[in-house]
Motif scaffolding. Structure first.
Motif, PDB file in Angstrom:
ATOM      1  N   GLU A 101       0.794  -1.171  -0.084  1.00 26.97           N
ATOM      2  CA  GLU A 101       0.106   0.213   0.153  1.00 26.97           C
ATOM      3  C   GLU A 101       0.878   1.236  -0.184  1.00 26.97           C
ATOM      4  OE1 GLU A 101      -3.423   2.199   2.848  1.00 26.97           O
ATOM      5  OE2 GLU A 101      -2.821   0.240   3.259  1.00 26.97           O
ATOM      6  N   ARG A 102       1.858   1.371   0.790  1.00 29.87           N
ATOM      7  CA  ARG A 102       2.545   2.334   0.894  1.00 29.87           C
ATOM      8  C   ARG A 102       3.451   2.509  -0.233  1.00 29.87           C
ATOM      9  NH1 ARG A 102       3.928   0.768   6.446  1.00 29.87           N
ATOM     10  NH2 ARG A 102       5.538  -0.439   6.069  1.00 29.87           N
ATOM     11  N   ARG A 103       4.053   1.396  -0.982  1.00 26.76           N
ATOM     12  CA  ARG A 103       4.887   1.419  -2.467  1.00 26.76           C
ATOM     13  C   ARG A 103       3.775   2.011  -3.478  1.00 26.76           C
ATOM     14  NH1 ARG A 103       4.982  -3.328  -2.902  1.00 26.76           N
ATOM     15  NH2 ARG A 103       7.431  -3.620  -2.173  1.00 26.76           N
ATOM     16  N   ASN A 104       2.484   1.607  -3.511  1.00 31.89           N
ATOM     17  CA  ASN A 104       1.687   2.122  -4.358  1.00 31.89           C
ATOM     18  C   ASN A 104       1.305   3.580  -4.130  1.00 31.89           C
ATOM     19  OD1 ASN A 104       1.075  -0.391  -5.429  1.00 31.89           O
ATOM     20  ND2 ASN A 104      -0.873  -0.528  -4.479  1.00 31.89           N
ATOM     21  N   LYS A 105       1.384   4.151  -2.768  1.00 31.46           N
ATOM     22  CA  LYS A 105       1.060   5.409  -2.617  1.00 31.46           C
ATOM     23  C   LYS A 105       2.475   6.465  -3.209  1.00 31.46           C
ATOM     24  CE  LYS A 105       0.200   8.557   1.487  1.00 31.46           C
ATOM     25  NZ  LYS A 105      -0.084   8.519   2.710  1.00 31.46           N
ATOM     26  N   HIS A 106       3.768   5.755  -3.061  1.00 27.62           N
ATOM     27  CA  HIS A 106       4.916   6.547  -3.542  1.00 27.62           C
ATOM     28  C   HIS A 106       4.746   6.378  -4.849  1.00 27.62           C
ATOM     29  CE1 HIS A 106       9.339   5.762  -4.348  1.00 27.62           C
ATOM     30  NE2 HIS A 106       9.102   7.331  -4.257  1.00 27.62           N
ATOM     31  N   TYR A 107       4.604   5.388  -5.634  1.00 28.83           N
ATOM     32  CA  TYR A 107       4.610   5.472  -7.224  1.00 28.83           C
ATOM     33  C   TYR A 107       3.513   6.449  -7.710  1.00 28.83           C
ATOM     34  CZ  TYR A 107       7.736   1.225  -7.017  1.00 28.83           C
ATOM     35  OH  TYR A 107       8.741   0.318  -6.683  1.00 28.83           O
ATOM     36  N   VAL A 114      -0.358  14.756  -9.026  1.00 26.55           N
ATOM     37  CA  VAL A 114      -0.932  14.910  -7.579  1.00 26.55           C
ATOM     38  C   VAL A 114      -0.351  16.119  -6.869  1.00 26.55           C
ATOM     39  CG1 VAL A 114      -1.703  12.444  -7.560  1.00 26.55           C
ATOM     40  CG2 VAL A 114       0.395  13.480  -6.553  1.00 26.55           C
ATOM     41  N   PRO A 115      -1.315  16.706  -5.783  1.00 30.56           N
ATOM     42  CA  PRO A 115      -0.827  17.900  -5.064  1.00 30.56           C
ATOM     43  C   PRO A 115       0.325  17.401  -4.276  1.00 30.56           C
ATOM     44  CG  PRO A 115      -3.058  17.962  -5.029  1.00 30.56           C
ATOM     45  CD  PRO A 115      -2.607  16.354  -5.694  1.00 30.56           C
ATOM     46  N   ARG A 116       1.582  18.423  -4.101  1.00 30.41           N
ATOM     47  CA  ARG A 116       2.678  17.913  -3.138  1.00 30.41           C
ATOM     48  C   ARG A 116       2.503  18.113  -1.710  1.00 30.41           C
ATOM     49  NH1 ARG A 116       5.607  15.263  -6.350  1.00 30.41           N
ATOM     50  NH2 ARG A 116       3.590  14.622  -6.821  1.00 30.41           N
ATOM     51  N   SER A 117       2.919  17.084  -1.032  1.00 35.41           N
ATOM     52  CA  SER A 117       2.391  17.068   0.414  1.00 35.41           C
ATOM     53  C   SER A 117       3.148  16.000   1.152  1.00 35.41           C
ATOM     54  CB  SER A 117       0.977  16.786   0.630  1.00 35.41           C
ATOM     55  OG  SER A 117       0.556  15.287   0.277  1.00 35.41           O
ATOM     56  N   SER A 118       3.436  15.849   2.263  1.00 36.20           N
ATOM     57  CA  SER A 118       4.266  14.955   2.970  1.00 36.20           C
ATOM     58  C   SER A 118       3.540  13.498   2.737  1.00 36.20           C
ATOM     59  CB  SER A 118       4.443  14.991   4.352  1.00 36.20           C
ATOM     60  OG  SER A 118       4.827  13.590   5.081  1.00 36.20           O
ATOM     61  N   LEU A 119       4.183  12.522   2.289  1.00 34.28           N
ATOM     62  CA  LEU A 119       3.533  11.072   2.056  1.00 34.28           C
ATOM     63  C   LEU A 119       3.254  10.534   3.424  1.00 34.28           C
ATOM     64  CD1 LEU A 119       5.659   9.628  -0.723  1.00 34.28           C
ATOM     65  CD2 LEU A 119       3.386  10.619  -0.843  1.00 34.28           C
ATOM     66  N   GLY A 120       3.693  10.991   4.380  1.00 29.74           N
ATOM     67  CA  GLY A 120       3.340  10.513   5.881  1.00 29.74           C
ATOM     68  C   GLY A 120       3.655   8.936   6.092  1.00 29.74           C
TER      69      GLY A 120
END
Length: 274
Positions: A101-107, A114-120
């Motif tokens: 899930e984190r990998r997909n969020k990063h990719y 998408v808007p720039r923000s911290s990925l958390g």
């Protein structure tokens, strides 16, 4: 047959890159000791190598245990007399559901507008997410290296090839900070040990692999949509994922006697990191 007469120990050799490396070294004349925790697959690898006319000793070994690593090298020396080559390939990789899930969020962040923000990602990790990477990925590399040097230093000859990752030299694996840090540690260890033992004619180098088409990665790709996979391939200048055999050929080269490389971390990744 550039490895004729040599004895190679390959960790994490039951499948994927480790298996490809063991087979490639056997084809170049080396007798091999293959270790892994997947004992059933390990014996299949040994049979494949023996079919090539080379000797192969399969040993179940958890490299995160210094005791088991010591026993691994004791068995290797009992069987073959010494060790000339060590490939530190065994590693944990980020493939569970949360990591996917984190990998997909990063990719998605690096491949779509998408808007720039911290990925958390870092702030949401638990202690276990951080600590689990070190036992195999770092301690295992150290334990195996230490044992191998006990035979390489007296004979004033040895080749050690550490398998690290672009995760350790770039932000390519932002989705898994612990994994990235463990692979960076291997890269650093390669440099310090390389300097330490070069005077005894022992060459220590590393391969910072990009994506490798292993069963683990095939499992990850299997849950992605065609669009998601296309986005991943788009990030690779060569447009494809590297085959285990392609990385194994570089490990064979580093295990041979035709180079002048010491303490180097070679970026083999299809151009992701140049």
């Amino acid at each position: 047959m550039q490895l004729q007469g040599k004895v190679a120990v390959i960790t994490g050799a039951a499948q994927g890159l480790g298996k490809a490396t063991a087979v490639a070294m056997a084809k170049e004349g080396a007798d091999t000791v293959v270790c892994d925790i997947q004992e059933d697959l390990l014996h299949e690898v040994a049979e494949e190598i023996e079919a090539l006319g080379r000797r192969c000793l399969p040993v179940r070994c958890d490299v995160s245990s210094s005791r088991e690593v010591t026993q691994l090298f004791e068995r290797a020396v009992q069987e073959f007399g010494t060790v000339h080559i060590l490939v530190n390939n065994a590693a944990r990789v980020p493939i569970n559901a949360a990591e996917t899930e984190r990998r997909n969020k990063h990719y998605a962040y690096v491949t779509t507008p998408v808007p720039r923000s911290s990925l958390g990602i870092t702030s949401s990790l638990e202690d276990e997410d951080w600590l689990k990477w070190w036992d195999v990925n770092v301690h295992g590399v150290f334990y195996c290296t230490r044992e191998a040097l006990k035979f390489m230093e007296p004979q004033k000859y040895g080749k050690i090839v550490n398998i690290t990752s672009i995760a350790g030299v770039s932000a390519a694996s932002t989705h898994s900070p612990g994994y990235s840090a463990s692979k960076a540690a291997v890269a650093s260890l390669t440099k310090t040990v390389g300097f330490d033992v070069a005077g005894s004619n022992i060459y220590v180098n590393a391969i910072a692999c990009g994506a490798v088409l292993t069963p683990a990665l095939e499992e990850v790709l299997g849950v992605l949509s065609d669009e998601q996979k296309a986005s991943i391939y788009q990030m690779i200048p060569l447009g494809r994922i590297g085959k285990p055999e392609e990385y194994a050929s570089l490990a064979v080269y580093l295990a041979g006697d035709t180079h002048y490389l010491v303490g180097q971390v070679l970026n083999a990744n299809g151009g992701i990191v140049i």
